[in-house]
Design a protein around this motif. Sequence first.
Motif, PDB file in Angstrom:
ATOM      1  N   GLN A 278       0.816  -1.203   0.000  1.00 56.64           N
ATOM      2  CA  GLN A 278       0.000   0.000   0.000  1.00 56.64           C
ATOM      3  C   GLN A 278       0.855   1.260   0.000  1.00 56.64           C
ATOM      4  O   GLN A 278       0.494   2.265  -0.620  1.00 56.64           O
ATOM      5  N   ALA A 279       2.005   1.228   0.691  1.00 53.95           N
ATOM      6  CA  ALA A 279       2.900   2.387   0.678  1.00 53.95           C
ATOM      7  C   ALA A 279       3.461   2.625  -0.716  1.00 53.95           C
ATOM      8  O   ALA A 279       3.529   3.764  -1.193  1.00 53.95           O
ATOM      9  N   CYS A 280       3.853   1.536  -1.386  1.00 55.78           N
ATOM     10  CA  CYS A 280       4.379   1.662  -2.752  1.00 55.78           C
ATOM     11  C   CYS A 280       3.292   2.116  -3.712  1.00 55.78           C
ATOM     12  O   CYS A 280       3.545   2.928  -4.615  1.00 55.78           O
ATOM     13  N   LEU A 281       2.078   1.620  -3.511  1.00 56.41           N
ATOM     14  CA  LEU A 281       0.966   2.016  -4.374  1.00 56.41           C
ATOM     15  C   LEU A 281       0.660   3.498  -4.216  1.00 56.41           C
ATOM     16  O   LEU A 281       0.398   4.198  -5.192  1.00 56.41           O
ATOM     17  N   ARG A 282       0.715   4.008  -2.975  1.00 57.12           N
ATOM     18  CA  ARG A 282       0.482   5.442  -2.758  1.00 57.12           C
ATOM     19  C   ARG A 282       1.532   6.279  -3.479  1.00 57.12           C
ATOM     20  O   ARG A 282       1.221   7.326  -4.046  1.00 57.12           O
ATOM     21  N   GLY A 283       2.784   5.830  -3.454  1.00 53.42           N
ATOM     22  CA  GLY A 283       3.839   6.548  -4.165  1.00 53.42           C
ATOM     23  C   GLY A 283       3.596   6.589  -5.658  1.00 53.42           C
ATOM     24  O   GLY A 283       3.854   7.602  -6.320  1.00 53.42           O
ATOM     25  N   CYS A 284       3.082   5.479  -6.205  1.00 53.93           N
ATOM     26  CA  CYS A 284       2.812   5.421  -7.646  1.00 53.93           C
ATOM     27  C   CYS A 284       1.576   6.222  -8.037  1.00 53.93           C
ATOM     28  O   CYS A 284       1.462   6.686  -9.178  1.00 53.93           O
ATOM     29  N   ARG A 285       0.637   6.387  -7.099  1.00 52.35           N
ATOM     30  CA  ARG A 285      -0.622   7.064  -7.401  1.00 52.35           C
ATOM     31  C   ARG A 285      -0.553   8.569  -7.174  1.00 52.35           C
ATOM     32  O   ARG A 285      -1.505   9.276  -7.488  1.00 52.35           O
TER      33      ARG A 285
ATOM     34  N   PHE B 180       5.289  12.908  -5.410  1.00 57.76           N
ATOM     35  CA  PHE B 180       6.504  12.111  -5.548  1.00 57.76           C
ATOM     36  C   PHE B 180       7.622  12.907  -6.219  1.00 57.76           C
ATOM     37  O   PHE B 180       8.752  12.973  -5.722  1.00 57.76           O
ATOM     38  N   VAL B 181       7.307  13.516  -7.367  1.00 53.48           N
ATOM     39  CA  VAL B 181       8.324  14.264  -8.113  1.00 53.48           C
ATOM     40  C   VAL B 181       8.837  15.443  -7.303  1.00 53.48           C
ATOM     41  O   VAL B 181      10.053  15.691  -7.241  1.00 53.48           O
ATOM     42  N   CYS B 182       7.936  16.192  -6.672  1.00 54.61           N
ATOM     43  CA  CYS B 182       8.361  17.355  -5.882  1.00 54.61           C
ATOM     44  C   CYS B 182       9.206  16.936  -4.676  1.00 54.61           C
ATOM     45  O   CYS B 182      10.176  17.620  -4.314  1.00 54.61           O
TER      46      CYS B 182
ATOM     47  N   LEU C 151      14.126   5.689  -8.291  1.00 56.42           N
ATOM     48  CA  LEU C 151      13.324   5.544  -7.088  1.00 56.42           C
ATOM     49  C   LEU C 151      11.874   5.208  -7.430  1.00 56.42           C
ATOM     50  O   LEU C 151      11.249   4.359  -6.780  1.00 56.42           O
ATOM     51  N   HIS C 152      11.353   5.848  -8.461  1.00 48.76           N
ATOM     52  CA  HIS C 152       9.985   5.539  -8.882  1.00 48.76           C
ATOM     53  C   HIS C 152       9.892   4.096  -9.355  1.00 48.76           C
ATOM     54  O   HIS C 152       8.902   3.396  -9.073  1.00 48.76           O
ATOM     55  N   GLY C 153      10.919   3.628 -10.070  1.00 43.77           N
ATOM     56  CA  GLY C 153      10.934   2.238 -10.502  1.00 43.77           C
ATOM     57  C   GLY C 153      10.922   1.280  -9.322  1.00 43.77           C
ATOM     58  O   GLY C 153      10.233   0.249  -9.354  1.00 43.77           O
ATOM     59  N   LEU C 154      11.656   1.612  -8.264  1.00 46.43           N
ATOM     60  CA  LEU C 154      11.686   0.757  -7.078  1.00 46.43           C
ATOM     61  C   LEU C 154      10.331   0.741  -6.376  1.00 46.43           C
ATOM     62  O   LEU C 154       9.872  -0.306  -5.901  1.00 46.43           O
TER      63      LEU C 154
ATOM     64  N   LEU D 151       8.177  -1.412  -8.504  1.00 45.36           N
ATOM     65  CA  LEU D 151       8.535  -2.814  -8.315  1.00 45.36           C
ATOM     66  C   LEU D 151       7.948  -3.341  -7.007  1.00 45.36           C
ATOM     67  O   LEU D 151       7.391  -4.445  -6.959  1.00 45.36           O
ATOM     68  N   GLY D 152       8.076  -2.544  -5.944  1.00 48.57           N
ATOM     69  CA  GLY D 152       7.515  -2.948  -4.662  1.00 48.57           C
ATOM     70  C   GLY D 152       6.013  -3.107  -4.712  1.00 48.57           C
ATOM     71  O   GLY D 152       5.428  -3.937  -4.000  1.00 48.57           O
ATOM     72  N   CYS D 153       5.384  -2.343  -5.573  1.00 52.76           N
ATOM     73  CA  CYS D 153       3.932  -2.401  -5.720  1.00 52.76           C
ATOM     74  C   CYS D 153       3.475  -3.638  -6.498  1.00 52.76           C
ATOM     75  O   CYS D 153       2.455  -4.241  -6.169  1.00 52.76           O
ATOM     76  N   CYS D 154       4.251  -4.045  -7.508  1.00 51.56           N
ATOM     77  CA  CYS D 154       3.720  -4.986  -8.500  1.00 51.56           C
ATOM     78  C   CYS D 154       4.453  -6.316  -8.632  1.00 51.56           C
ATOM     79  O   CYS D 154       4.003  -7.175  -9.401  1.00 51.56           O
ATOM     80  N   TRP D 155       5.573  -6.523  -7.920  1.00 50.28           N
ATOM     81  CA  TRP D 155       6.380  -7.696  -8.219  1.00 50.28           C
ATOM     82  C   TRP D 155       5.647  -9.011  -7.956  1.00 50.28           C
ATOM     83  O   TRP D 155       5.803  -9.985  -8.715  1.00 50.28           O
ATOM     84  N   MET D 156       4.811  -9.059  -6.938  1.00 48.17           N
ATOM     85  CA  MET D 156       4.085 -10.303  -6.663  1.00 48.17           C
ATOM     86  C   MET D 156       3.035 -10.582  -7.732  1.00 48.17           C
ATOM     87  O   MET D 156       2.765 -11.745  -8.064  1.00 48.17           O
ATOM     88  N   LEU D 157       2.451  -9.533  -8.278  1.00 49.29           N
ATOM     89  CA  LEU D 157       1.504  -9.728  -9.375  1.00 49.29           C
ATOM     90  C   LEU D 157       2.196 -10.328 -10.590  1.00 49.29           C
ATOM     91  O   LEU D 157       1.613 -11.146 -11.320  1.00 49.29           O
ATOM     92  N   MET D 158       3.457  -9.935 -10.812  1.00 54.54           N
ATOM     93  CA  MET D 158       4.204 -10.482 -11.943  1.00 54.54           C
ATOM     94  C   MET D 158       4.459 -11.977 -11.771  1.00 54.54           C
ATOM     95  O   MET D 158       4.482 -12.732 -12.740  1.00 54.54           O
TER      96      MET D 158
END
Length: 264
Positions: free
Chosen positions: A165-172, A177-179, A192-195, A198-205
């Motif tokens: 959920q923390a990674c998802l918030r960063g992506c959303r 995030f940019v600022c 950092l955005h890629g990480l 990755l933390g958000c989606c790696w299990m889905l992969m």
Amino acid sequence: MGQPTQTSALERVLRRDRAVALAALLGVSLLAWTYLAAGIGMDMKSMSMPDMAMPLDWTPARFGLMFVMWAIMMVAMMLPSAAPMVLLFATIERRRRAASPFRATASFASAYVAVWMSFSVAATVLQWQLDRLALLTPMIATANSVIASIALIAAGGYQFTPLKQACLRGCRSPIEFVCRYWNRGPFGIGLLHGLYCLGCCWMLMLVLFVGGVANLVCVALIASVVLVEKAVPQGKRVSYAVGLVLIGGGAWLLLDRSLTIFLL
């Protein structure tokens, strides 16, 4: 009179920048999906042969071919969901520096893609080891229903974890995030955005190993889940719903396996 004209000119430049960046993202994504749809690199015809029941001979060339497949698959699946962040970065870069943002934006996107290329190496190694143990079908899906059920339950459970959920918030939240990380530079922000992604989606992969890495419908379905989680207003609820579906699917597989053993 001068200030409105300048503002209007800046808006036109920003629209042009976004159009160019969006066209580049769509072009790369379309090429990647075309590659996957054509089956290039996966040699789908040979995968349907009976001798594919035996483990592949994993030469360096075979490993490289599988890595290319994974790398292009990650570009196809993840780049569309990263588009809002990339476009926002290009806009802020133009506004702050009053110069062409394309070099910095390319650096940002390259760092993001580099994270998923690293994941592609790990996924290729996992595929290699599963194949060595004769645990994969010709569609590159696990042939063991117990492993498949555990993978689904684990992926579903991960959807409810604080890390997810923390990674998802960063992506959303691209603006925040940019600022927040602007001082890291284009490559650093992209990395950092890629990480976070990755933390958000790696299990889905990893669910690809249940539905089939070579199953384009499964690939498209997971890519759609990733995109919806990040794009819709109720992304957190979508994440939880997906988690429940995955846990339910894993439990059903486990129950079906248990009943089969019991009835035999």
